[in-house]
Design a protein around this motif. Sequence first.
Motif, PDB file in Angstrom:
ATOM      1  N   VAL A 204       1.620   1.671  -5.920  1.00 31.75           N
ATOM      2  CA  VAL A 204       2.049   1.798  -4.518  1.00 31.75           C
ATOM      3  C   VAL A 204       3.563   1.714  -4.434  1.00 31.75           C
ATOM      4  O   VAL A 204       4.222   2.527  -3.762  1.00 31.75           O
ATOM      5  CB  VAL A 204       1.373   0.700  -3.646  1.00 31.75           C
ATOM      6  CG1 VAL A 204       2.048   0.573  -2.286  1.00 31.75           C
ATOM      7  CG2 VAL A 204      -0.101   1.015  -3.467  1.00 31.75           C
ATOM      8  N   ILE A 205       4.136   0.749  -5.153  1.00 34.15           N
ATOM      9  CA  ILE A 205       5.602   0.604  -5.141  1.00 34.15           C
ATOM     10  C   ILE A 205       6.251   1.802  -5.835  1.00 34.15           C
ATOM     11  O   ILE A 205       7.271   2.330  -5.381  1.00 34.15           O
ATOM     12  CB  ILE A 205       6.018  -0.729  -5.810  1.00 34.15           C
ATOM     13  CG1 ILE A 205       5.600  -1.894  -4.893  1.00 34.15           C
ATOM     14  CG2 ILE A 205       7.528  -0.781  -6.069  1.00 34.15           C
ATOM     15  CD1 ILE A 205       5.924  -3.260  -5.400  1.00 34.15           C
TER      16      ILE A 205
ATOM     17  N   ILE B 227       5.128   4.884  -6.035  1.00 33.91           N
ATOM     18  CA  ILE B 227       5.057   6.117  -5.238  1.00 33.91           C
ATOM     19  C   ILE B 227       5.868   5.972  -3.945  1.00 33.91           C
ATOM     20  O   ILE B 227       6.690   6.806  -3.610  1.00 33.91           O
ATOM     21  CB  ILE B 227       3.574   6.465  -4.916  1.00 33.91           C
ATOM     22  CG1 ILE B 227       2.855   6.849  -6.203  1.00 33.91           C
ATOM     23  CG2 ILE B 227       3.487   7.614  -3.903  1.00 33.91           C
ATOM     24  CD1 ILE B 227       1.347   6.925  -6.068  1.00 33.91           C
ATOM     25  N   GLY B 228       5.618   4.848  -3.235  1.00 35.24           N
ATOM     26  CA  GLY B 228       6.251   4.673  -1.921  1.00 35.24           C
ATOM     27  C   GLY B 228       7.636   4.072  -1.973  1.00 35.24           C
ATOM     28  O   GLY B 228       8.298   3.981  -0.941  1.00 35.24           O
ATOM     29  N   GLY B 229       8.039   3.563  -3.130  1.00 36.98           N
ATOM     30  CA  GLY B 229       9.341   2.918  -3.233  1.00 36.98           C
ATOM     31  C   GLY B 229       9.259   1.461  -2.809  1.00 36.98           C
ATOM     32  O   GLY B 229       8.187   0.946  -2.463  1.00 36.98           O
TER      33      GLY B 229
ATOM     34  N   ASP C 237      10.096   0.021  -0.230  1.00 38.10           N
ATOM     35  CA  ASP C 237       9.737  -0.224   1.187  1.00 38.10           C
ATOM     36  C   ASP C 237       8.257  -0.567   1.342  1.00 38.10           C
ATOM     37  O   ASP C 237       7.859  -1.125   2.363  1.00 38.10           O
ATOM     38  CB  ASP C 237      10.035   1.038   2.022  1.00 38.10           C
ATOM     39  CG  ASP C 237      11.512   1.377   1.995  1.00 38.10           C
ATOM     40  OD1 ASP C 237      12.302   0.442   1.697  1.00 38.10           O
ATOM     41  OD2 ASP C 237      11.867   2.541   2.253  1.00 38.10           O
ATOM     42  N   GLU C 238       7.457  -0.196   0.364  1.00 39.23           N
ATOM     43  CA  GLU C 238       6.015  -0.420   0.458  1.00 39.23           C
ATOM     44  C   GLU C 238       5.606  -1.784  -0.090  1.00 39.23           C
ATOM     45  O   GLU C 238       4.458  -1.986  -0.461  1.00 39.23           O
ATOM     46  CB  GLU C 238       5.268   0.692  -0.309  1.00 39.23           C
ATOM     47  CG  GLU C 238       5.445   2.069   0.273  1.00 39.23           C
ATOM     48  CD  GLU C 238       4.821   2.234   1.651  1.00 39.23           C
ATOM     49  OE1 GLU C 238       3.847   1.516   1.950  1.00 39.23           O
ATOM     50  OE2 GLU C 238       5.340   3.052   2.426  1.00 39.23           O
ATOM     51  N   TRP C 239       6.545  -2.731  -0.144  1.00 34.98           N
ATOM     52  CA  TRP C 239       6.231  -4.038  -0.745  1.00 34.98           C
ATOM     53  C   TRP C 239       5.151  -4.796   0.025  1.00 34.98           C
ATOM     54  O   TRP C 239       4.410  -5.565  -0.550  1.00 34.98           O
ATOM     55  CB  TRP C 239       7.503  -4.873  -0.903  1.00 34.98           C
ATOM     56  CG  TRP C 239       8.170  -5.245   0.403  1.00 34.98           C
ATOM     57  CD1 TRP C 239       9.103  -4.524   1.076  1.00 34.98           C
ATOM     58  CD2 TRP C 239       7.928  -6.417   1.171  1.00 34.98           C
ATOM     59  NE1 TRP C 239       9.469  -5.148   2.228  1.00 34.98           N
ATOM     60  CE2 TRP C 239       8.763  -6.330   2.319  1.00 34.98           C
ATOM     61  CE3 TRP C 239       7.100  -7.530   1.035  1.00 34.98           C
ATOM     62  CZ2 TRP C 239       8.785  -7.298   3.302  1.00 34.98           C
ATOM     63  CZ3 TRP C 239       7.135  -8.511   2.009  1.00 34.98           C
ATOM     64  CH2 TRP C 239       7.968  -8.393   3.137  1.00 34.98           C
TER      65      TRP C 239
ATOM     66  N   ALA D 218       2.468  -3.482   1.524  1.00 33.95           N
ATOM     67  CA  ALA D 218       1.173  -2.948   1.063  1.00 33.95           C
ATOM     68  C   ALA D 218       0.844  -3.478  -0.337  1.00 33.95           C
ATOM     69  O   ALA D 218      -0.300  -3.874  -0.616  1.00 33.95           O
ATOM     70  CB  ALA D 218       1.222  -1.431   1.055  1.00 33.95           C
TER      71      ALA D 218
END
Lengths: 187, 200
Positions: A78-79, A81-83, A85-87, A89
């Motif tokens: 998740v981190i 793919i989303g960078g 900012d997705e911490w 999730a």
Amino acid sequence: MTGERKLIGRSSSLFSRDAVWQVPDGLEVETSDQYDITRRQVLFQDIFFVTHHRMFGVGYLVATGLISLFFVGIAMLVIGIGGADEWVAALVILGIGMPAILSFLLRLLFRLDVITIYGKRSKASIRFRLRKQRARQVYAQICATVRNAQTHMARAIEAEEAAQAPTILIEELPPMPPEEPELGPSP
Amino acid sequence: MTAAATITGPQCPHCDIPLTQDWIRTGTIVCPYCSRGFDATVFHPVERKQRVIEVATAGPEGANQCANHVRNAAVTSCQRCGLLICSLCEMNLGEGSLCPSCFDRVRAEGTLRTAVTRYRDYTALGRLTLIAGIVFTFFFLSIPLGAMAMYYGRKGALQRRAEGSSAFGPYTIVVLGLLEIFGGLAFIGFIIWSVTQAGK
């Protein structure tokens, strides 16, 4: 049903749940089999070997490790793919996997204490996950109780045998009949 | 791992391989097979010798022979079938003497209270029916399942009391079962009220 029971430990695995109780004359093991309980006893007078050891439990470590790896992997994905900012999730996913991660780490750090009691006909085992001091206490307590019970039993048997010892009456044999003179050949 | 199982002798607690007499001692033992260590304490249980009186030595008052062992003198008779039995055959669990065949029968029937080793866990059954009642509320099953939970909870409480344990868990099941019944009634009432309201 037995009175005066004291729970001394449990032993749970993937397939069975057991509770070990101390009763006046031994250990009572209750095995839960769905909605039936099977009760067995390991009598103090029959116990001949008590062991205490620590183990990892390879199956448990592998299972919890794989589940932990799965959740950590998804969080990292998740981190990835989303960078960064997705911490949030990623944290939620890690939170879902936290019981497995904690179980894995706790087992790796503390291992599992197992006390096994071997009777002549049956055996009992008690597992301690975190309470190491309690495991040592229970081991010492079981050994002391067994020693005590077996000493008492040995004394009781000795007393019983002494009371029942047969009195051997040595009776005098009746006198033998006088020897008859050997008869010579008839004339 | 099974906590109580039939065993053949002392085993390594790690690998369950039977240990030979040389390895059975008090102290720290390293298993010769798996090379893992464990603490052990050895005990020497005393054997209780069974006293059997032979018919030939029993004297005139004990001259009845055992039905299973012709050379042994009978010490009592089976309280169920009246068979004369010797001290080897006598099975007494505090509820009178029985011969081996009768003991097997009453044990199979479950009438010998002290020989019962398997019984129903009513607390677990109560817990199950309580949860099932919550899950199946929308199928109007919470009332019968709540009543069942109360019944099993009550039986579980009696069972726990008989063995001297705390009956808090079973009584909680009884209370929750009652609440489940009220919840089920409220749900049915709500449905009826909704239907009548929709009809107006």
